[in-house]
Design an enzyme around this catalytic site. Structure first.
Site, PDB file in Angstrom:
ATOM      1  N   PRO A   9       7.775   5.602   3.700  1.00 49.24           N
ATOM      2  CA  PRO A   9       6.769   6.590   3.129  1.00 49.24           C
ATOM      3  C   PRO A   9       5.416   6.254   2.928  1.00 49.24           C
ATOM      4  CG  PRO A   9       8.667   6.014   1.547  1.00 49.24           C
ATOM      5  CD  PRO A   9       9.153   5.279   2.696  1.00 49.24           C
ATOM      6  N   ASN A  10       4.373   7.117   3.322  1.00 49.40           N
ATOM      7  CA  ASN A  10       3.025   6.954   3.451  1.00 49.40           C
ATOM      8  C   ASN A  10       2.773   5.525   4.145  1.00 49.40           C
ATOM      9  OD1 ASN A  10       2.672   9.099   1.278  1.00 49.40           O
ATOM     10  ND2 ASN A  10       4.230   7.476   0.474  1.00 49.40           N
ATOM     11  N   ARG A  17      -4.582   6.392   3.469  1.00 47.20           N
ATOM     12  CA  ARG A  17      -4.749   6.070   1.649  1.00 47.20           C
ATOM     13  C   ARG A  17      -5.317   4.995   1.340  1.00 47.20           C
ATOM     14  NH1 ARG A  17       1.573   3.302   1.912  1.00 47.20           N
ATOM     15  NH2 ARG A  17       0.991   3.583  -0.565  1.00 47.20           N
ATOM     16  N   TYR A  22      -5.307  -0.733   1.094  1.00 47.13           N
ATOM     17  CA  TYR A  22      -4.825  -0.652   2.719  1.00 47.13           C
ATOM     18  C   TYR A  22      -5.655  -0.978   4.162  1.00 47.13           C
ATOM     19  CZ  TYR A  22      -0.675   0.357  -0.049  1.00 47.13           C
ATOM     20  OH  TYR A  22       0.145   0.303  -1.366  1.00 47.13           O
ATOM     21  N   ASN A  73       9.038  -2.497   5.949  1.00 46.29           N
ATOM     22  CA  ASN A  73       7.883  -2.159   5.652  1.00 46.29           C
ATOM     23  C   ASN A  73       8.775  -1.199   4.848  1.00 46.29           C
ATOM     24  OD1 ASN A  73       6.511  -1.708   3.240  1.00 46.29           O
ATOM     25  ND2 ASN A  73       4.270  -2.049   4.680  1.00 46.29           N
ATOM     26  N   ALA A  76       7.381   2.162  -0.762  1.00 44.59           N
ATOM     27  CA  ALA A  76       7.181   2.671  -1.980  1.00 44.59           C
ATOM     28  C   ALA A  76       9.180   2.272  -2.348  1.00 44.59           C
ATOM     29  CB  ALA A  76       7.462   4.092  -2.925  1.00 44.59           C
ATOM     30  N   HIS A  79      10.859  -0.854  -3.802  1.00 41.88           N
ATOM     31  CA  HIS A  79      11.630  -0.692  -5.525  1.00 41.88           C
ATOM     32  C   HIS A  79      12.597   0.214  -5.991  1.00 41.88           C
ATOM     33  CE1 HIS A  79       7.373  -2.833  -4.439  1.00 41.88           C
ATOM     34  NE2 HIS A  79       6.654  -1.821  -4.492  1.00 41.88           N
ATOM     35  N   ASP A  86      21.466  -2.438   0.863  1.00 42.04           N
ATOM     36  CA  ASP A  86      23.055  -2.054   1.820  1.00 42.04           C
ATOM     37  C   ASP A  86      23.042  -2.132   2.866  1.00 42.04           C
ATOM     38  OD1 ASP A  86      24.298  -2.075  -0.962  1.00 42.04           O
ATOM     39  OD2 ASP A  86      24.480   0.095  -1.280  1.00 42.04           O
ATOM     40  N   GLU A  97      10.609  -8.516   5.292  1.00 42.02           N
ATOM     41  CA  GLU A  97      10.243  -7.234   3.829  1.00 42.02           C
ATOM     42  C   GLU A  97       8.825  -7.883   4.091  1.00 42.02           C
ATOM     43  OE1 GLU A  97      11.148  -8.489   0.567  1.00 42.02           O
ATOM     44  OE2 GLU A  97       9.915  -6.997  -0.444  1.00 42.02           O
ATOM     45  N   HIS A  99       4.818  -6.560   3.204  1.00 45.04           N
ATOM     46  CA  HIS A  99       4.119  -5.009   2.720  1.00 45.04           C
ATOM     47  C   HIS A  99       2.490  -5.848   3.436  1.00 45.04           C
ATOM     48  CE1 HIS A  99       7.428  -4.264   0.506  1.00 45.04           C
ATOM     49  NE2 HIS A  99       7.281  -5.428   0.140  1.00 45.04           N
ATOM     50  N   SER A 101      -0.711  -5.158   1.157  1.00 43.33           N
ATOM     51  CA  SER A 101      -0.943  -6.053  -0.260  1.00 43.33           C
ATOM     52  C   SER A 101      -0.148  -6.336  -0.642  1.00 43.33           C
ATOM     53  CB  SER A 101      -1.454  -4.470  -1.144  1.00 43.33           C
ATOM     54  OG  SER A 101       0.287  -4.047  -1.312  1.00 43.33           O
ATOM     55  N   ARG A 106       0.395  -6.733  -8.623  1.00 41.12           N
ATOM     56  CA  ARG A 106      -0.321  -5.004  -8.622  1.00 41.12           C
ATOM     57  C   ARG A 106       0.711  -4.821  -9.964  1.00 41.12           C
ATOM     58  NH1 ARG A 106       0.026  -1.997  -3.380  1.00 41.12           N
ATOM     59  NH2 ARG A 106      -1.170  -0.410  -4.677  1.00 41.12           N
ATOM     60  N   ARG A 110       6.206  -2.758  -9.527  1.00 44.53           N
ATOM     61  CA  ARG A 110       6.269  -3.271  -7.520  1.00 44.53           C
ATOM     62  C   ARG A 110       6.994  -4.299  -7.962  1.00 44.53           C
ATOM     63  NH1 ARG A 110       3.043   0.954  -4.822  1.00 44.53           N
ATOM     64  NH2 ARG A 110       1.461   1.322  -6.670  1.00 44.53           N
TER      65      ARG A 110
HETATM   66  C1  DQA Z   1       3.066  -1.633  -0.044  1.00 42.86           C
HETATM   67  C2  DQA Z   1       3.545  -2.086  -1.069  1.00 42.86           C
HETATM   68  C3  DQA Z   1       4.355  -1.036  -2.223  1.00 42.86           C
HETATM   69  O1  DQA Z   1       4.345  -1.004  -2.931  1.00 42.86           O
HETATM   70  C4  DQA Z   1       3.698   0.528  -1.207  1.00 42.86           C
HETATM   71  O2  DQA Z   1       4.847   1.973  -2.292  1.00 42.86           O
HETATM   72  C5  DQA Z   1       3.769   0.636  -0.377  1.00 42.86           C
HETATM   73  C6  DQA Z   1       3.094   0.108   0.813  1.00 42.86           C
HETATM   74  C7  DQA Z   1       2.232  -2.322   0.981  1.00 42.86           C
HETATM   75  O3  DQA Z   1       2.702  -2.122   2.268  1.00 42.86           O
HETATM   76  O4  DQA Z   1       1.599  -3.272   0.398  1.00 42.86           O
HETATM   77  O5  DQA Z   1       3.469   2.005   0.291  1.00 42.86           O
HETATM   78  O6  DQA Z   1       4.483  -1.344   0.785  1.00 42.86           O
END
Ligand code: DQA
Length: 142
Positions: A9-10, A17, A22, A73, A76, A79, A86, A97, A99, A101, A106, A110
């Site tokens: 998401p996002n 954002r 980011y 990635n 959110a 977390h 699963d 995995e 990210h 950031s 943070r 997180r």
């Molecule tokens: C994120 C870090 C997450 O905590 C956050 O909710 C995101 C982006 C990152 O790419 O740094 O949406 O996964």
């Protein structure tokens, strides 16, 4: 070799954002950067992004059995999501995995990553570089 890149998401709002965290580059820029890198490495790459947890689970399930590696990635959902953890465990596809950031430095909430225990590695804090390192790792293991 076939790699699937999944973003939660996002991540479609990259560029808009929280640019201090980011950056100003967009999701489309991310896709272009990774396509170029995949070309250089001689691997097939595909992309999916969703704001919905179940869609991410579906994408992981559908990756089986024709995908050699997943870069994810979960944003959110990193977390919160046992369902995504699963799904990765269920398909058994080598998964990294990532990210943008440095989640380590943070918020407290997180600091938990459900998916991490099913992943072969985690890269964070390097922007698009986190994804590139994940791609290089998956290719190096093939
Ligand atoms: C994120 C870090 C997450 O905590 C956050 O909710 C995101 C982006 C990152 O790419 O740094 O949406 O996964």
């Amino acid at each position: 070799m076939k790699i699937l890149v999944i973003n939660g998401p996002n991540m479609n709002l990259l560029g808009l954002r929280e640019p201090d965290i980011y950056g100003r580059q967009t999701y489309e820029d991310l896709v272009e950067t990774l396509k170029k890198k995949a070309d250089e490495l001689g691997v097939e790459i595909s992309f999916m992004q969703s704001n919905h947890e179940g869609d991410l689970v579906d994408a992981i399930q559908q990756a089986y059995p024709d995908t050699d590696g997943i870069i994810i990635n979960p944003a959110a959902y990193t977390h919160t999501s046992v369902a995504i953890l699963d799904a990765v465990k269920a398909v058994g596809i080598p998964t990294v995995e990532v990210h943008m950031s440095d989640v380590k430095s943070r918020d407290e909430f997180r600091q938990v990553s459900y998916i991490r225990q099913a992943c072969i590695a985690t890269f964070m804090g390097k922007g698009f570089g986190s994804y590139i390192e994940a791609l290089e790792l998956l290719v190096s293991r093939a």
